[in-house]
Design an enzyme around this catalytic site. Structure first.
Site, short mmCIF file in Angstrom:
data_model
loop_
_atom_site.label_atom_id
_atom_site.label_comp_id
_atom_site.label_asym_id
_atom_site.label_seq_id
_atom_site.Cartn_x
_atom_site.Cartn_y
_atom_site.Cartn_z
N HIS A 152 0.84 -1.09 0.00
CA HIS A 152 0.00 0.00 0.00
C HIS A 152 0.88 1.15 0.00
O HIS A 152 1.40 1.80 -0.25
CB HIS A 152 -0.93 0.04 1.16
CG HIS A 152 -1.53 1.11 0.75
ND1 HIS A 152 -2.47 1.20 -0.12
CD2 HIS A 152 -1.04 2.34 0.83
CE1 HIS A 152 -2.62 2.32 -0.49
NE2 HIS A 152 -1.79 3.01 0.06
N TYR A 202 -4.76 -4.17 -4.47
CA TYR A 202 -3.87 -3.57 -3.49
C TYR A 202 -3.22 -2.35 -4.10
O TYR A 202 -3.08 -2.23 -5.30
CB TYR A 202 -2.78 -4.56 -3.08
CG TYR A 202 -3.37 -5.90 -2.84
CD1 TYR A 202 -4.17 -6.12 -1.74
CD2 TYR A 202 -3.20 -6.91 -3.78
CE1 TYR A 202 -4.78 -7.34 -1.55
CE2 TYR A 202 -3.80 -8.14 -3.59
CZ TYR A 202 -4.59 -8.35 -2.47
OH TYR A 202 -5.19 -9.55 -2.30
N CYS A 203 -2.81 -1.47 -3.22
CA CYS A 203 -2.13 -0.27 -3.68
C CYS A 203 -0.96 -0.66 -4.55
O CYS A 203 -0.26 -1.58 -4.20
CB CYS A 203 -1.61 0.53 -2.51
SG CYS A 203 -0.70 1.95 -3.05
N PRO A 204 -0.71 -0.01 -5.65
CA PRO A 204 -1.40 1.19 -6.10
C PRO A 204 -2.57 0.92 -7.04
O PRO A 204 -3.03 1.83 -7.72
CB PRO A 204 -0.30 1.93 -6.86
CG PRO A 204 0.50 0.82 -7.48
CD PRO A 204 0.43 -0.35 -6.52
N ASP A 238 -8.55 -1.33 0.19
CA ASP A 238 -7.18 -1.08 0.63
C ASP A 238 -7.15 0.15 1.53
O ASP A 238 -7.60 1.22 1.13
CB ASP A 238 -6.29 -0.87 -0.60
CG ASP A 238 -4.83 -0.77 -0.20
OD1 ASP A 238 -4.09 -1.72 -0.44
OD2 ASP A 238 -4.45 0.27 0.38
#
Lengths: 386, 81
Positions: free
Chosen positions: A386, B18-20, B45
């Site tokens: 993240h 999930y990021c990004p 997320d």
């Protein structure tokens, strides 16, 4: 590796390869800074695939142009086609430089032999000015490579005595330098100490070769004298044309079983997939084990029962003879150690050892777990990013 | 009509990514959208509610709001330019 492991288990395997050469792509990172270009009869850092394969694997050199999952056939350039009982797609990535206006005329990169050699020449004649290094589309291959390149560039310019006359800017489309937060937290101060400026939320929109500026979707303009931008990545045309990919051409794949979603008897491995892990050789390596075991399960009439754990492991260069190690899986985020010399030598050693271990499936690390017959592992929230 | 009920022209369901991923999906949608259109990102997320408004602000778009839902967030952005 998939071909070798299956052939050893007595499965008849045909491997279709576009060039007949297997290239160790991580070495391209070093090529722009190399004093000399290594001598090679074929492509650099490459060996003929036939020399890496079990003698029972049949090799067909040709470009895959299409896949027909209904007729279970793979189409190859010039009209040939091959039938299959099971298909493993390891088609990797293609570059689409035309997706960014101005890119083909103005930008350098180091993601192919030709590009890395061109960049090497550009660097050799560089005498100082603005160097801009940037990530464009996400995902892209070998996530740490742009940061590694930038840190190696800093070291290279210092060695040549022109660092003081050079401004280095790193462009990231994300809110930080690197997608994985703990890695970003380690690398960003390191870059700052070396005078490298980081521009975040910079999503490259176009390059103006005449004015020598790169423009972002967010409305910024960054001038450059030397521009190093990752080429936009996507799945290969054969996957896109066959309707097997998503909008970017990545193949929707079960992130544990490695089966292509909604298709029978097709597996995918490595960069070609849409998995939320790094597009890197090591991920493909661990995934390959699951692919092989699950195909053997299916051949024996069982449900696939081997799950890729999301494991990724990589040495990342930080310049000045040091490197760090990034390791994580779907359930464990990375905690990279402070860069040191041992890991740098580890990376260099692996660049050689690769040829004797990886294609043959001789690495003692595992990234697969067994699940109950036919059961899916619990979908756990990945915390890698993240 | 309050902020909670602004109707989205397009909903981007990035739950499970999930990021990004969610941010990149939104950026792609913003490129395709017309000025004035409202885009709504659904993301599970936890970083999205921080990163997406930060990006929108930098890019000059309006953040209509961030609304927590059961197990995910709804982040609403209006393309302003």
């Amino acid at each position: 590796m998939v071909a070798n492991l299956l052939a050893r288990r007595g499965v008849a395997v045909t491997l279709v390869d576009a060039t007949g050469w297997h290239t160790y792509q991580p070495s391209f990172l070093y090529l722009p800074f190399a004093d000399r270009v290594p001598r090679s009869q074929g492509p650099l850092y490459s060996r003929r695939v036939s020399t890496l394969l079990d003698g029972r694997v049949k090799v067909v050199v040709g470009t895959v142009t299409g896949i027909d999952p209904v007729a279970r056939r793979v189409e190859i350039a010039e009209g040939a086609s091959l039938p299959y009982d099971w298909l493993v797609l390891a088609t990797g990535t293609a570059y689409y430089p035309d997706e960014i206006p101005g890119y083909p005329e103005a930008a350098h990169h180091f993601y192919s032999q030709e590009a890395a050699l061109r960049l090497r020449e550009a660097l050799a004649s560089f005498r100082g000015g603005d160097v801009v290094v940037g990530v464009t589309t996400i995902p892209y291959k070998c996530p740490p490579a742009p940061l590694e390149f930038t840190l190696l560039l800093d070291a290279y310019l210092r060695r040549r005595g022109i660092r003081e006359r050079t401004r280095i800017r790193f462009l990231s489309p994300l809110p930080r330098a690197f997608s994985i937060e703990p890695v970003s937290e380690m690398v960003a101060p390191m870059m700052e100490r070396r005078g490298i400026e980081i521009s975040t939320f910079f999503n490259t929109e176009s390059v103006d070769a005449g004015a020598r500026v790169v423009r972002s979707l967010e409305g910024e303009e960054v001038p450059y004298d030397l521009l190093v931008l990752l080429p936009p990545h996507g799945g290969v045309p054969a996957v896109r044309n066959s309707g097997l990919g998503d909008r970017s051409g990545w193949i929707p794949t079960d992130r544990h079983l490695m089966r292509v979603l909604g298709r029978e008897r097709i597996y995918a491995v490595g960069d070609a997939t849409d998995l939320p892990v790094s597009k890197s050789g090591v991920a493909a390596h661990f995934q390959a084990e699951a692919v092989v075991a699950n195909i053997l399960d299916e051949m024996a009439g069982r449900e696939p029962s081997h799950a890729y754990t999301g494991r990724v492991l990589c040495f990342a260069e930080t310049g000045l003879g040091r490197a760090t190690l990034i390791s994580f899986d779907y359930q464990h985020p990375p905690r990279p150690p402070v860069p040191n010399r041992v890991l740098h030598w580890g990376k260099l050693a692996f660049n050689v050892l690769y040829w004797y271990t990886v294609p043959q499936g001789r690495v003692p690390l595992r990234g697969v777990t067994k699940v109950g017959a036919g059961a899916r592992p619990v979908e756990e929230e990945a915390r890698v990013g993240h | 009509m309050n902020e909670q009920t602004v109707k989205a022209d397009r909903i981007i369901d990035a739950r499970g990514a999930y990021c990004p991923g969610p941010l990149m999906e939104l950026i792609r949608a913003v490129r395709e959208a017309r000025v004035g259109e409202v885009l709504e990102v659904l993301s599970s997320d936890s970083g999205s509610k921080r990163d997406i408004p930060a990006w929108a602000e930098k890019a000059g778009h309006e953040v209509v709001g961030v609304f927590p839902e059961q197990g995910y967030d709804r982040i609403v952005v209006r393309k302003a330019k």
